[in-house]
Design a protein around this motif. Structure first.
Motif, PDB file in Angstrom:
ATOM      1  N   VAL A 160     -47.560  62.650  68.812  1.00 41.31           N
ATOM      2  CA  VAL A 160     -48.159  62.236  70.072  1.00 41.31           C
ATOM      3  C   VAL A 160     -49.667  62.457  70.009  1.00 41.31           C
ATOM      4  N   ASP A 161     -50.424  61.407  70.253  1.00 31.37           N
ATOM      5  CA  ASP A 161     -51.879  61.506  70.254  1.00 31.37           C
ATOM      6  C   ASP A 161     -52.336  62.336  71.453  1.00 31.37           C
ATOM      7  N   ALA A 162     -53.100  63.393  71.182  1.00 31.16           N
ATOM      8  CA  ALA A 162     -53.555  64.255  72.265  1.00 31.16           C
ATOM      9  C   ALA A 162     -54.412  63.491  73.263  1.00 31.16           C
ATOM     10  N   GLY A 163     -55.083  62.437  72.837  1.00 32.36           N
ATOM     11  CA  GLY A 163     -55.912  61.664  73.746  1.00 32.36           C
ATOM     12  C   GLY A 163     -55.123  60.666  74.574  1.00 32.36           C
ATOM     13  N   ASN A 164     -53.966  60.269  74.139  1.00 37.40           N
ATOM     14  CA  ASN A 164     -53.123  59.326  74.861  1.00 37.40           C
ATOM     15  C   ASN A 164     -51.683  59.657  74.551  1.00 37.40           C
ATOM     16  N   SER A 165     -50.954  60.210  75.524  1.00 36.59           N
ATOM     17  CA  SER A 165     -49.589  60.688  75.273  1.00 36.59           C
ATOM     18  C   SER A 165     -48.625  59.562  74.990  1.00 36.59           C
ATOM     19  N   ASN A 166     -49.061  58.297  75.083  1.00 41.09           N
ATOM     20  CA  ASN A 166     -48.190  57.169  74.778  1.00 41.09           C
ATOM     21  C   ASN A 166     -48.409  56.636  73.365  1.00 41.09           C
ATOM     22  N   ASP A 167     -49.319  57.223  72.603  1.00 41.71           N
ATOM     23  CA  ASP A 167     -49.581  56.806  71.232  1.00 41.71           C
ATOM     24  C   ASP A 167     -48.872  57.732  70.255  1.00 41.71           C
ATOM     25  N   ILE A 168     -48.257  57.144  69.228  1.00 39.09           N
ATOM     26  CA  ILE A 168     -47.532  57.903  68.206  1.00 39.09           C
ATOM     27  C   ILE A 168     -48.345  57.868  66.923  1.00 39.09           C
ATOM     28  N   ILE A 169     -48.625  59.040  66.369  1.00 38.70           N
ATOM     29  CA  ILE A 169     -49.463  59.166  65.176  1.00 38.70           C
ATOM     30  C   ILE A 169     -48.589  59.441  63.957  1.00 38.70           C
ATOM     31  N   VAL A 170     -48.852  58.731  62.853  1.00 45.05           N
ATOM     32  CA  VAL A 170     -48.092  58.899  61.616  1.00 45.05           C
ATOM     33  C   VAL A 170     -49.046  58.941  60.429  1.00 45.05           C
ATOM     34  N   THR A 171     -48.487  59.313  59.280  1.00 43.66           N
ATOM     35  CA  THR A 171     -49.240  59.283  58.017  1.00 43.66           C
ATOM     36  C   THR A 171     -48.492  58.446  56.983  1.00 43.66           C
ATOM     37  N   ALA A 172     -47.819  57.399  57.446  1.00 40.89           N
ATOM     38  CA  ALA A 172     -46.956  56.598  56.585  1.00 40.89           C
ATOM     39  C   ALA A 172     -47.712  55.947  55.435  1.00 40.89           C
ATOM     40  N   GLN A 173     -49.000  55.634  55.614  1.00 38.03           N
ATOM     41  CA  GLN A 173     -49.795  55.002  54.566  1.00 38.03           C
ATOM     42  C   GLN A 173     -50.792  55.977  53.953  1.00 38.03           C
ATOM     43  N   LYS A 174     -50.444  57.267  53.969  1.00 34.73           N
ATOM     44  CA  LYS A 174     -51.276  58.325  53.403  1.00 34.73           C
ATOM     45  C   LYS A 174     -52.621  58.458  54.115  1.00 34.73           C
ATOM     46  N   ARG A 175     -52.665  58.051  55.382  1.00 35.02           N
ATOM     47  CA  ARG A 175     -53.815  58.266  56.240  1.00 35.02           C
ATOM     48  C   ARG A 175     -53.278  58.369  57.670  1.00 35.02           C
ATOM     49  N   THR A 176     -54.037  59.038  58.557  1.00 34.07           N
ATOM     50  CA  THR A 176     -53.624  59.217  59.943  1.00 34.07           C
ATOM     51  C   THR A 176     -53.869  57.930  60.734  1.00 34.07           C
ATOM     52  N   GLU A 177     -52.783  57.379  61.343  1.00 34.07           N
ATOM     53  CA  GLU A 177     -52.878  56.116  62.071  1.00 34.07           C
ATOM     54  C   GLU A 177     -51.911  56.111  63.243  1.00 34.07           C
ATOM     55  N   ASN A 178     -52.224  55.307  64.235  1.00 37.24           N
ATOM     56  CA  ASN A 178     -51.278  54.996  65.301  1.00 37.24           C
ATOM     57  C   ASN A 178     -50.169  54.149  64.702  1.00 37.24           C
ATOM     58  N   VAL A 179     -48.911  54.529  64.942  1.00 38.46           N
ATOM     59  CA  VAL A 179     -47.789  53.821  64.328  1.00 38.46           C
ATOM     60  C   VAL A 179     -47.788  52.338  64.699  1.00 38.46           C
ATOM     61  N   GLN A 180     -48.336  51.992  65.870  1.00 41.32           N
ATOM     62  CA  GLN A 180     -48.356  50.595  66.289  1.00 41.32           C
ATOM     63  C   GLN A 180     -49.341  49.759  65.484  1.00 41.32           C
ATOM     64  N   ASN A 181     -50.207  50.419  64.711  1.00 43.14           N
ATOM     65  CA  ASN A 181     -51.163  49.696  63.861  1.00 43.14           C
ATOM     66  C   ASN A 181     -50.727  49.658  62.404  1.00 43.14           C
ATOM     67  N   VAL A 182     -49.563  50.235  62.088  1.00 46.58           N
ATOM     68  CA  VAL A 182     -49.100  50.320  60.702  1.00 46.58           C
ATOM     69  C   VAL A 182     -48.245  49.091  60.381  1.00 46.58           C
ATOM     70  N   PRO A 183     -48.643  48.275  59.397  1.00 43.35           N
ATOM     71  CA  PRO A 183     -47.911  47.049  59.091  1.00 43.35           C
ATOM     72  C   PRO A 183     -46.735  47.255  58.130  1.00 43.35           C
TER      73      PRO A 183
END
Length: 769
Positions: free
Chosen positions: A47-70
């Motif tokens: 959960v992104d501390a700045g927006n509780s509706n954003d999910i943060i992952v490291t699926a591509q070996k970098r920190t990203e919002n899961v909704q931006n991960v292709p």
């Protein structure tokens, strides 16, 4: 080795003392650089501390919002795992629709499948199709992954080939486990669980800063469950587990640009097995064809039925295991890109033992067992660009040195075996992924991995056939490349569509199992298994990101599929052995949605539809008892009986699978607590546990419901909940085995029962300070 409570306490105390001692040399609360996970626990959980509706992952070996991960990735938070009754690795099947985890009496034979693709073979050298990593460290020996899931921040399930960034064991997908990091203030937590069927768990965590630059986290967890199968021979419960785990992290931030993280993990545990008969064992199902030993003699008191949970075994069955791993992650901000180094070492030992005849008779009293050992060293170095630039890159080098050994003995009455084998693998790889915004909202993606691998083996048979050699050894080299191409377009900040094409690679290996001989040795290693996958998906959010709707469609082809099959050699010899036996096509659609309604109701659901088919498998083994009318071609010397599985469905590939969860936390008037209501439901359509299409190993469709009710402190200081798992008492099986060959070729089907084979309740509590 068994770790007793005193040893666990000493290990925990030693870790804490070592942590405190290190504090004399450092000064600050760790704040990780841009490329690493934040220290806040809510953020770590996805959960992104700045927006509780954003999910943060490291699926591509970098920190990203899961909704931006292709890529297709499902994120499971700690609360989702808790509500779904997930406490060990095999339970992940309940909450991840594209994932099937099948346990086995021998952990090396357990398998993980994503989108119907898994490892349907047994050999110490066979690598999995689905990779597992914990805190950036790969788990190379699959049995090592089947452990407790305590102190977890989140789990990311990446579907489809992930070989370009994660290597050769990720040809079907990856399970990325992230544990919690040190907190920015001193905190502690104690958690416990007790159930109506005598399971208990006790765990604790302490975390916080030791100085301005050094933070620590230490957690310990103990779980004990006697089992849910009754052994009539001695009155004991089996099919249980006991484990003690200790995890520690030190995060040192000596400057604003450098962060170093030391990770330690230790686990010690044991399991017991019992495989009840659920079908067959008629009056003529004599043990090994001996008319003096009908079921009433070798299984006294056992009543065979679909819900049978009794066995009669005069020898123990189960495992004892322990493992210890260490890792060092160093991140350096170079004034733009971040340089990351990850070093790891792990060793794991597992002793297994089995009442191989599954009876309580004195003769024949066949038993089997042995020891697995694994040791790995890995080193990864990668350079990660900032995420806010139009041109982004991840470049890396990877090295791994992995060794396995297996001692195996079976006897003394039938199916004799006595051998020792080793398998080694050394990997050297260079990889990279580039992303370029060719237009303000359009991105092209290209990734490439090139790898060199050397595999070697030794095999010593202590009871070789007369005149046959008893020792073999060999080695082989392989160079290969995998790649990924993609195109991504964002219509708005909350609506994205992508398409990608990716390839995967599962490495070559030697078939190190009972019966290894000169013919197998001369055949060389089994060729690599390769995959190609097309994927298209949408990632959308609405209503101020309170509603998420994601859709993915895919089609994948796997060639030179590695499985147990029939292989003919130039001298006319035919063996059942691990071989490249065909190809599989897997395609389907995955749908995921979540909604936050108000501030106290969260809903989520995931559905997967899978159309999987074997496209080529001409010489597959017949299932036990299979007739000509059922497709088993008769044996014609030198070829044994076989069947053609083209058009059949692969093992562990349900057509439909879904999970849904709901959490409601209403305020209770002026009370300082909130109510807690949780519900989780999982459904799976029918699957076959056997690649051979054995009708005796089909698990019919079923659905499981878990419910919880309790209270939660508004300040997050405590939570107490009563829960009911498998609320509607639905019986299903975690695995099925056709054993008719041991019982006079009569129906004799055994089951491995899941933890929630029967409904049970309990209370769980967490207190934080």
């Amino acid at each position: 080795m068994k770790l007793r409570s005193g040893a666990a306490a000493r290990l925990l105390a030693g870790t804490i003392l070592a942590t405190i001692a290190s504090g004399a040399y450092a000064q600050a609360v760790p704040e990780t650089p841009a490329a690493s996970a934040p220290a806040n626990e809510a953020t770590q959980a996805g959960v992104d501390a700045g927006n509780s509706n954003d999910i943060i992952v490291t699926a591509q070996k970098r920190t990203e919002n899961v909704q931006n991960v292709p890529i297709a990735v499902q994120v499971l938070s700690g609360s989702q795992l808790e509500a779904g009754g997930v406490r060990d690795f095999t339970d992940l099947t309940k909450v991840a629709p594209s994932l099937i985890v099948r346990p086995s009496d021998q952990p090396v034979n357990a398998s993980i499948s994503i989108r119907g693709i898994g490892t349907f073979a047994f050999s110490i050298g066979v690598e999995p199709s689905v990779a597992v990593q914990v805190d950036d460290v790969p788990v190379t020996f699959q049995a090592r992954a089947f452990a407790d899931l305590s102190d977890i921040a989140r789990i990311e399930v990446l579907r489809g080939p992930q070989s370009t960034l994660y290597g050769k064991s990720a040809s079907a997908g990856l399970i990325n486990i992230v544990t919690l990091a040190p907190s920015s203030t001193f905190t502690g937590r104690v958690n416990g669980l007790v159930t109506t069927d005598n399971e208990y768990t006790l765990g604790g965590t302490i975390s916080g800063p030791l100085s301005d630059t050094l933070g620590f986290r230490v957690s310990a967890n103990h779980n004990d469950f006697n089992g849910n199968v009754h052994n009539l021979f001695n009155g004991k419960k089996v099919n249980g587990r006991t484990s003690t785990s200790v995890k520690g992290k030190l995060v040192w931030d000596p400057t604003d640009a450098i962060t170093a993280t030391v990770g330690l993990n230790y686990i010690d545990g044991s399991t017991t097995y019992g495989r009840p008969f659920i079908r067959g064992l008629g009056s003529t199902a004599y043990l090994r064809g001996n008319v003096a030993q009908p079921p009433s003699v070798y299984a006294p008191g056992v009543v065979v039925s679909a819900d049978n949970d009794d066995v009669s075994n005069n020898a123990p069955a189960g495992t004892n295991y322990d493992g210890f791993g260490q890792s060092l992650k160093v991140e350096a901000d170079l004034g733009g890109p971040t340089l990351v180094s990850i070093s790891s070492h792990d060793r794991y030992t597992l002793d297994d033992f089995l009442d191989q005849d599954d009876t309580s008779v004195v003769a024949p009293d066949n038993r089997q067992g042995g020891r697995f050992k694994s040791r790995q060293w890995t080193q990864e170095v990668r350079l990660v660009s900032p995420s806010d630039q139009p041109f982004r890159y991840t470049l890396g080098l990877f090295y791994a040195d992995v060794t396995y050994s297996r001692r195996f003995i079976r006897g003394p009455s039938f199916s004799l075996a006595n051998w020792y084998g080793t398998s080694g693998s050394k990997q050297e790889a260079a990889f990279g992924q580039l992303e370029y915004d060719i237009l303000p909202r359009t991105t092209v993606i290209a990734g490439l991995r090139y790898q060199h691998e050397k595999v070697d083996y030794t095999y010593r048979d202590f009871i070789p056939p007369a005149g046959a050699a008893g020792y073999f050894s060999g080695s082989a080299n392989d160079n290969f490349a995998t790649y990924r191409l993609g195109l991504q377009h964002k219509f708005t900040d909350d609506v994205m569509i992508y398409g990608s094409y990716a390839t995967g690679h599962k490495g070559q290996t030697y078939d190190l199992t009972t019966g290894f001989n000169a013919q197998r040795a001369s055949g060389g290693p089994v060729r690599p298994e390769t995959s190609r996958s097309w994927e298209i998906g949408t990632r959308t959010q609405f209503l101020d990101r309170r509603l998420t709707v994601n859709l993915t469609a895919f089609t994948s082809t796997y060639r030179n599929f590695q499985a147990q099959g029939i292989e003919s050699f130039p001298d006319g010899t035919v063996n059942y052995r691990l071989a490249n036996v065909g190809s599989i096509r897997s395609r389907g659609v995955e749908f995921e949605t979540s909604a936050r309604i108000g501030g106290d109701l969260n809903l989520g659901a995931s559905v997967a539809y899978l159309d999987a088919k074997i496209t080529k498998f001409p010489f597959a083994q017949c299932f036990p008892g299979q007739t000509l009318a059922q497709g088993c071609n008769p044996a014609v010397a030198p070829r044994p009986a076989f069947q053609d599985l083209a058009g059949a469905r692969p093992a562990q590939s349900p057509e439909w699978k879904l999970s849904a969860n709901a959490e409601y936390t209403p305020s209770l008037g002026s009370l300082p607590v909130k109510g807690l209501l949780q519900a989780a439901y999982s459904y799976q359509s029918a699957i076959n546990f056997s690649l051979s299409q054995d009708p005796e190993t089909i698990q019919k469709a079923f659905g499981i419901t878990n419910l919880s009710i309790g209270v939660r402190d508004k300040e997050g200081r405590f939570e107490v909940a009563a829960f009911l798992n498998n609320a509607f008492d639905v019986q299903y099986y975690a695995n099925l085995l056709n054993s008719r060959g041991t019982y006079n070729n009569q129906t004799a089907t055994q089951a491995q029962l899941p933890r929630d084979f029967r409904r049970y309740g309990g209370i769980r509590a967490t207190v934080s300070f």
